[in-house]
Design a protein around this motif. Structure first.
Motif, mmCIF file in Angstrom:
data_model
loop_
_atom_site.group_PDB
_atom_site.id
_atom_site.type_symbol
_atom_site.label_atom_id
_atom_site.label_comp_id
_atom_site.label_asym_id
_atom_site.label_seq_id
_atom_site.Cartn_x
_atom_site.Cartn_y
_atom_site.Cartn_z
ATOM 1 N N ARG A 128 0.815 -1.221 0.000
ATOM 2 C CA ARG A 128 0.000 0.000 0.000
ATOM 3 C C ARG A 128 0.844 1.264 0.000
ATOM 4 N NH1 ARG A 128 -5.094 -1.502 -1.536
ATOM 5 N NH2 ARG A 128 -5.761 -3.344 -0.380
ATOM 6 N N PHE A 129 2.116 1.146 0.393
ATOM 7 C CA PHE A 129 2.959 2.330 0.520
ATOM 8 C C PHE A 129 4.254 2.127 -0.256
ATOM 9 C CE2 PHE A 129 0.700 1.900 4.688
ATOM 10 C CZ PHE A 129 -0.244 2.894 4.447
ATOM 11 N N SER A 130 4.742 3.194 -0.869
ATOM 12 C CA SER A 130 6.020 3.129 -1.575
ATOM 13 C C SER A 130 7.156 3.168 -0.573
ATOM 14 C CB SER A 130 6.131 4.291 -2.566
ATOM 15 O OG SER A 130 6.087 5.526 -1.863
ATOM 16 N N GLY A 131 8.365 2.810 -1.040
ATOM 17 C CA GLY A 131 9.520 2.907 -0.167
ATOM 18 C C GLY A 131 10.519 1.798 -0.366
ATOM 19 N N THR A 132 11.553 1.810 0.459
ATOM 20 C CA THR A 132 12.634 0.829 0.419
ATOM 21 C C THR A 132 12.341 -0.270 1.425
ATOM 22 O OG1 THR A 132 14.245 2.515 -0.226
ATOM 23 C CG2 THR A 132 15.115 0.466 0.720
ATOM 24 N N TYR A 133 12.168 -1.475 0.922
ATOM 25 C CA TYR A 133 11.903 -2.641 1.754
ATOM 26 C C TYR A 133 12.885 -3.740 1.350
ATOM 27 C CZ TYR A 133 7.698 0.152 2.341
ATOM 28 O OH TYR A 133 6.842 1.190 2.591
ATOM 29 N N TRP A 134 12.737 -4.913 1.931
ATOM 30 C CA TRP A 134 13.616 -6.015 1.530
ATOM 31 C C TRP A 134 12.962 -7.334 1.893
ATOM 32 C CZ3 TRP A 134 17.305 -8.478 5.271
ATOM 33 C CH2 TRP A 134 17.143 -8.038 6.579
ATOM 34 N N TYR A 135 13.509 -8.413 1.379
ATOM 35 C CA TYR A 135 12.990 -9.737 1.703
ATOM 36 C C TYR A 135 14.114 -10.588 2.264
ATOM 37 C CZ TYR A 135 14.989 -11.171 -2.850
ATOM 38 O OH TYR A 135 15.836 -11.419 -3.910
ATOM 39 N N HIS A 136 13.733 -11.558 3.096
ATOM 40 C CA HIS A 136 14.730 -12.471 3.647
ATOM 41 C C HIS A 136 14.044 -13.700 4.205
ATOM 42 C CE1 HIS A 136 13.771 -11.369 7.876
ATOM 43 N NE2 HIS A 136 13.703 -10.111 7.445
ATOM 44 N N SER A 137 14.804 -14.763 4.371
ATOM 45 C CA SER A 137 14.259 -15.967 4.988
ATOM 46 C C SER A 137 13.866 -15.663 6.425
ATOM 47 C CB SER A 137 15.293 -17.090 4.960
ATOM 48 O OG SER A 137 14.844 -18.177 5.752
ATOM 49 N N HIS A 138 12.794 -16.337 6.871
ATOM 50 C CA HIS A 138 12.413 -16.227 8.277
ATOM 51 C C HIS A 138 12.321 -17.615 8.905
ATOM 52 C CE1 HIS A 138 11.328 -13.861 11.690
ATOM 53 N NE2 HIS A 138 11.109 -12.766 10.968
ATOM 54 N N VAL A 139 13.294 -18.459 8.565
ATOM 55 C CA VAL A 139 13.493 -19.742 9.237
ATOM 56 C C VAL A 139 14.868 -19.686 9.898
ATOM 57 C CG1 VAL A 139 13.857 -22.217 8.946
ATOM 58 C CG2 VAL A 139 12.021 -21.079 7.697
ATOM 59 N N GLY A 140 14.907 -19.801 11.228
ATOM 60 C CA GLY A 140 16.187 -19.783 11.930
ATOM 61 C C GLY A 140 17.003 -18.560 11.576
ATOM 62 N N ASN A 141 18.277 -18.801 11.255
ATOM 63 C CA ASN A 141 19.160 -17.689 10.873
ATOM 64 C C ASN A 141 19.625 -17.829 9.427
ATOM 65 O OD1 ASN A 141 20.884 -19.860 11.222
ATOM 66 N ND2 ASN A 141 22.474 -18.691 12.265
ATOM 67 N N GLN A 142 18.725 -18.274 8.553
ATOM 68 C CA GLN A 142 19.091 -18.495 7.155
ATOM 69 C C GLN A 142 19.494 -17.223 6.428
ATOM 70 O OE1 GLN A 142 15.782 -20.583 5.363
ATOM 71 N NE2 GLN A 142 16.540 -22.589 6.008
ATOM 72 N N ARG A 143 18.958 -16.069 6.848
ATOM 73 C CA ARG A 143 19.345 -14.849 6.124
ATOM 74 C C ARG A 143 20.819 -14.546 6.307
ATOM 75 N NH1 ARG A 143 19.413 -9.969 9.268
ATOM 76 N NH2 ARG A 143 18.582 -10.291 11.374
ATOM 77 N N ASP A 144 21.420 -15.039 7.409
ATOM 78 C CA ASP A 144 22.851 -14.834 7.614
ATOM 79 C C ASP A 144 23.683 -15.612 6.604
ATOM 80 O OD1 ASP A 144 21.669 -13.697 9.784
ATOM 81 O OD2 ASP A 144 22.532 -15.041 11.270
ATOM 82 N N MET A 145 23.049 -16.561 5.910
ATOM 83 C CA MET A 145 23.750 -17.385 4.923
ATOM 84 C C MET A 145 23.597 -16.839 3.507
ATOM 85 S SD MET A 145 22.493 -21.084 6.384
ATOM 86 C CE MET A 145 22.199 -21.290 8.146
#
Length: 696
Positions: free
Chosen positions: A183-200
């Motif tokens: 609904r709103f413009s802007g800077t966002y991001w995506y990442h895994s939300h299982v454990g600490n997978q985004r660190d990989m």
């Protein structure tokens, strides 16, 4: 500055000498535009762009393994003078875009990636467009989900992408259809939300564009910052006993997946800007733990937005950015010379945010001018007097020449103040929650109000009756482990006082709330003493019987009871507060935020330092749940542990009951056999008697 078309038209009325000069200017303009186009192709070829006229777009993310310093065709590579060469044949130069270089360390590190790159491909779409993203899990061993960080998911609660909160994880070989409408413009991001997978490595930028943009798309660039450890993987750092090695210790800082270790001359990120144009940078801290200090020495930063929402322009020299935060800024290039500038990133450590001088991140900024064909490195140094944005204190310790601007001192502009979206009507009810983040003694749990969060084993959103949220073991000075949840009444105003005081307060925490962008009404800070120490704020009362430093602070209140009516809190901003989805809760201080419970769902709220979240610093917000069902799609997967009702019999086998049952079964078998033999003997005798009578 004239456009290329205007320059061409102007040449028609010029003298021959002037004509030659004009032609040279046209040539320079064409050359620059072509170079800019090539740089844009290199930047965005791996991304997805939703066409402006489309109402709905579709794309996909394939979750698969990736590897650092390996080329798919030439195998392992090594770095030399910012270039890559095949290890098996040093005469082969390998294109940089083919390799996840990280910090150039030659030993390969395994990654989890979207589309085999770190960062994953950037996704661009426009405000109010809907999008479908098919996430395909091609991993062999790991389940996965994707969270769209900062997207409020109004009307799409099942699309938030948190394993065991809003969905069952996507198992290897499975896919999940994420469909939603930002609904709103802007800077966002995506990442895994299982454990600490985004660190990989499983993260990427998600940009929601305005229909009318202040800075054209071709002059917008993305900065993704994260720390890197090339010796140990994320799970090793989280779980293994490394014999005293600091698991949070970073070896390098990466910018868009590129950095260097020591002086190994690994490839670095390059940015090019035109000194005569506005250039917008969208900066995201995608890291797992580190607080970064970002600057471009010699150039001021004009901050325009934070976490996707516009603010009154604020000019600073440096930006402190915590995990999960975003800041959009332009460069103040007035009176600057063309040339090569450095973007510099440092890690800030401890409660005082002291600069770690051992490592730094670097990217090259090429500032160009059409009338200057040479790019020279400039001697730029930090200013002695500087302004720093996002301090977790009012005065920077041991730094008298630094002016601090805490994020609570930012103000929303008129565009932000007009942004409001409610799925259900607001009511007149109001509730206040005090939430203390820390590691309270003696247990030292990573917790909120002493509650160490235990993840459900089902999807809480679609299987609510199977989730036990009772936390009976906790009280004002006792910690416990449970699936901690808060109930937010439908349509009500929610005030949250996020505190960081008591026996478990050690450092600042970046707190992220799913499903909402909140107003930051006020921040309270520790007092900075003359010798640079920090004394916690006295605004919070943890206990009526214990001093704050000895209390777990699980049941905090305002020390001044008149503040229970938040309108009486000194310095509170109810007029134009900054809007955020991630805010720092300062060591020894607090942040006061406000939302309205008008977005039905179960929303996760947690510290965005991965270790803290994984070990329990989280809570579920059960919001307007009676309204949720109408927003859930049909066919959502369910999941649970397999624990049949008579499973207790199986568990008793370890203490000999299985053997007893087996003996009992054997005895019954023998008895049955004997009865069968007796029956056969009786039948045989009867048959023999009948035959004898017949013969007589």
């Amino acid at each position: 500055m004239l456009s290329l078309y205007q320059t061409v038209q102007k040449t028609r009325t010029l003298s021959p000498v002037s004509m030659n000069l004009a032609r040279k200017e046209i040539f320079l303009k064409l050359t620059y535009e072509l170079l800019l186009l090539v740089s844009l192709i290199d930047r965005y070829v791996e991304g997805f762009i939703c066409e402006k006229k489309a109402d709905h777009c579709e794309t996909s993310l394939v979750i698969d393994y990736g590897f650092t310093m390996i080329d798919s065709e030439n195998g392992p590579v090594y770095t030399d003078n910012r270039k890559l060469f095949a290890l098996k044949n040093s005469s082969i130069e390998v294109p940089l875009e083919n390799v996840n270089t990280a910090d150039g360390w030659n030993a390969t590190q395994q990654l989890l990636t979207a589309n085999k790159s770190m960062p994953g491909p950037t996704i661009f779409l426009y405000k109010d467009q809907s999008i479908t993203i098919i996430v395909q899990n091609n991993l062999l061993n790991e389940a996965v989900t994707i969270h769209w960080h900062g997207i409020d998911q109004y009307g799409w609660p099942a699309m938030d992408g948190v394993a065991f909160v809003t969905q069952c994880p996507i198992l290897p070989g499975q896919s999940f259809n994420y469909t939603f409408q930002p609904r709103f413009s802007g800077t966002y991001w995506y990442h895994s939300h299982v454990g600490n997978q985004r660190d990989m490595g499983l993260f990427g930028a998600f940009i929601v564009r305005k229909r009318v943009e202040d800075v054209p798309y071709e002059y917008q660039q993305i900065i993704q910052l994260h720390e890197w450890n090339h010796l140990y993987g994320a799970i090793t750092l989280l779980k293994a006993n490394l014999n005293g090695i600091d698991s949070s210790e970073s070896m390098s800082i990466l910018i868009n997946g590129k950095g260097e270790f020591g002086d190994n001359m690994a490839p670095l990120q390059n940015y090019t800007v035109d000194i005569n144009k506005k250039n917008l940078f969208r900066m995201i801290n995608v890291g797992s733990a580190s607080t970064f200090l970002f600057s471009v020495p010699g150039i001021s930063l004009i901050v325009k937005e934070t976490d996707g929402f516009p603010i009154l322009e604020t000019t600073v020299d440096e930006i402190i950015i915590y995990p999960a935060e975003r800041y959009d800024f332009e460069l103040d290039l007035r009176n600057k010379d063309p040339g090569m500038y450095n973007m510099r990133v440092h890690i800030l450590k401890g409660k005082k945010l002291e600069k770690d001088e051992k490592i730094h991140g670097t990217a090259f900024l090429h500032v160009t001018n059409l009338r200057s064909t040479t790019v020279k490195p400039l001697d730029t140094t930090d200013r002695e007097n500087k302004t720093v944005l996002n301090c977790p204190f009012g005065v920077y310790p041991n730094s008298p020449n630094t002016k601090c601007i805490p994020v609570s001192q930012l103000n929303s502009n008129e565009a932000s103040l007009s942004l409001r979206f409610d799925l259900i009507s607001r009511s007149q009810e109001s509730s206040t929650f005090f939430l203390n983040f820390g590691f309270p003694k003696p247990e030292g749990y990573s917790s909120i109000n002493g509650h160490r969060f235990i993840w459900p084993t089902v999807s809480a959103l679609s299987q609510p009756s199977e989730v036990d949220t009772s936390c009976s073991g906790c009280d004002s000075e006792t910690s416990c482990k449970c699936t901690h949840a808060l109930t937010l009444k439908t349509g009500s105003e929610i005030i949250m006082v996020l505190t960081n005081v008591g026996s478990g307060s050690f450092n600042s925490h970046p707190i992220h709330m799913h499903g909402h962008t909140f107003e930051v009404l006020k921040m309270g800070f520790p007092t900075v003493t003359e010798d640079g120490n920090l004394e916690p704020s006295n605004d919070i009362l943890c206990s009526t019987t214990l001093p704050n430093k000895d209390s777990q602070c699980n049941n905090a209140v305002w020390k001044d009871s008149s503040w229970n009516d938040y309108h009486n809190i000194p310095g509170i901003n109810l007029l134009d507060p900054v809007l955020k989805d991630t805010v720092v809760v300062p060591y020894g201080g607090y942040s006061v935020i406000r939302i309205w419970a008008t977005n039905p769902g179960i929303w996760f709220m947690h510290c965005h330092i991965d270790r803290h979240m994984a070990e329990g610093m989280a809570v579920m917000l059960n919001e307007s749940f009676e309204e949720v069902k109408q927003f859930l799609p049909d066919g959502l997967p369910t999941c649970h542990s397999f624990m049949p009702q008579d499973a207790s019999h199986a568990s008793e086998s370890s203490d000999g009951s299985y053997v007893s049952a087996l003996i009992g079964f054997s005895a019954m078998s023998v008895l049955f056999f004997l009865l069968l033999v007796i029956l056969v003997i009786i039948l045989f005798r009867n048959l023999k008697t009948k035959l004898k009578k017949k013969q007589e």
